[in-house]
Design an enzyme around this catalytic site. Structure first.
Site, PDB file in Angstrom:
ATOM      1  CD  GLN A  93      -4.258  -4.664   7.217  1.00 32.16           C
ATOM      2  OE1 GLN A  93      -4.289  -3.727   6.431  1.00 32.16           O
ATOM      3  NE2 GLN A  93      -4.541  -5.891   6.878  1.00 32.16           N
ATOM      4  CG  ASP A 140     -10.887  -1.127   4.979  1.00 27.80           C
ATOM      5  OD1 ASP A 140     -10.527  -1.664   3.932  1.00 27.80           O
ATOM      6  OD2 ASP A 140     -10.188  -1.040   6.003  1.00 27.80           O
ATOM      7  CE  LYS A 187      -0.588   1.928   3.306  1.00 27.44           C
ATOM      8  NZ  LYS A 187      -0.345   3.110   4.029  1.00 27.44           N
TER       9      LYS A 187
HETATM   10  N1  GUN Z   1      -7.490  -7.449   6.414  1.00 34.20           N
HETATM   11  C1  GUN Z   1      -7.696  -8.280   5.350  1.00 34.20           C
HETATM   12  N2  GUN Z   1      -8.330  -7.623   4.354  1.00 34.20           N
HETATM   13  C2  GUN Z   1      -8.536  -6.363   4.796  1.00 34.20           C
HETATM   14  C3  GUN Z   1      -9.145  -5.213   4.213  1.00 34.20           C
HETATM   15  O1  GUN Z   1      -9.650  -5.205   3.081  1.00 34.20           O
HETATM   16  N3  GUN Z   1      -9.151  -4.103   5.018  1.00 34.20           N
HETATM   17  C4  GUN Z   1      -8.645  -4.083   6.270  1.00 34.20           C
HETATM   18  N4  GUN Z   1      -8.730  -2.964   6.976  1.00 34.20           N
HETATM   19  N5  GUN Z   1      -8.069  -5.126   6.830  1.00 34.20           N
HETATM   20  C5  GUN Z   1      -8.029  -6.260   6.099  1.00 34.20           C
END
Ligand code: GUN
Length: 298
Positions: free
Chosen positions: A93, A116, A49
């Site tokens: 996350q 998200d 990211k």
């Molecule tokens: N952990 C696994 N996939 C994701 C996601 O799409 N967003 C977040 N925040 N955590 C994750």
């Protein structure tokens, strides 16, 4: 011959569509990520990211509270980010450590900074078919299917898995694309038979190589959301990856048995290189969309 659906190609297309939108803004979009502790899978995701943000010119800040951080401490961090005018999008996350109240933390993220699409307000907008940030992995899968011109309307889609992050929003997004949707999960009866009805099968059940030949209708499109490290030589050999295991000491597989997938599906996403790159692309898309909203209403 089955067709391989490459996530990186679709990621590149999504990112190239975002670049001119970013250039039009009066300042850089700002994305904050809260990464608690040192989960290895999360570290890999956050590293990718950071790289993509730099490539696109998105301001990015990663806050790394220790594994021992309390719910109250995380709520304070999120509150601080909600108030910052240079931050348009916030991602916490997952998974959070067990002692943390995940729901409270996710609901503390302002709905208009929800990178998200996990906030109940945005989930509600998804149910209602309104424009709002959407969960990144399923949103990326919709983009992939559109990119490869694979039909959704009128198709029978089976979503295997009912998580808040993938299964539930995936089912809603496919419904919005006029698919006929069935959700299968650990308590469903006759899962193989149910899945064999699917023109489009999305496997997000979280178990390595769980989906085998008997689950797949010949010629179906299969999207594999799973990502699992296999460190057992015997298992790697049974999955047809003995050579890769010998050179790397591990292999990565999805929720679908890779040999059955390639043999029976008409089109499929490989693991790695399928769905993974799309999640990041859609995180960027959500961040840009939120920045556009903030800047045009400022
Ligand atoms: N952990 C696994 N996939 C994701 C996601 O799409 N967003 C977040 N925040 N955590 C994750």
């Amino acid at each position: 011959m089955s067709r391989i659906l490459h996530g990186l190609a679709v990621q590149a297309e999504i990112l190239s569509r975002l670049k001119p939108r970013i250039q039009k803004l009066s300042r850089r979009p700002g994305l904050a990520v809260v990464l608690v502790g040192h989960n290895p899978a999360s570290e890999i995701y956050v590293r990718s990211k950071i790289r993509v943000c730099a490539e696109l010119g998105i301001f990015d800040e990663t806050i790394r509270p220790p594994e021992t951080a309390t719910t109250e401490e995380l709520l304070a961090i999120v509150d601080g980010l909600n108030r910052r005018p240079d931050i348009d999008a916030i991602m916490v996350q997952m998974p959070l450590p067990k002692h943390v109240d995940t729901r409270r933390v996710l609901e503390a993220v302002a709905a208009d900074k929800d990178a998200d699409g996990f906030h109940p307000t945005n989930v509600g907008y998804l149910v209602a078919g309104r424009r709002a940030p959407r969960a990144c992995t399923p949103a990326g899968i919709i983009e992939l299917l559109k990119h490869y011109k694979l039909p959704m309307a009128g198709q029978h889609a089976v979503v295997l898995g009912r998580s808040d992050i993938v299964g539930k929003p995936m089912a809603l997004m496919l419904l919005q694309e006029n698919a006929t949707v069935t959700i299968g999960h650990s308590r469903s009866k006759n899962l193989p038979e149910m899945c064999r009805q699917a023109d489009l099968l999305v496997a997000a059940i979280g178990r390595a190589a769980f989906v085998t030949e008997e689950y797949i209708k010949p010629g179906a499109t299969v999207i594999d959301v799973g990502i699992h490290r296999v460190t057992d030589a015997g298992q790697a050999a049974r999955l047809g990856r003995a050579d890769e295991f010998a050179s790397q000491g591990k292999i990565v597989v999805g929720d679908v048995h890779p040999l059955d997938l390639a043999r029976v599906a008409g089109a499929y996403t490989p693991v790695p290189g399928g769905v993974g790159p799309l999640t990041i692309a859609m995180l960027m898309a959500n961040a840009v969309e939120l920045a556009e909203r903030h800047l045009c209403s400022a």
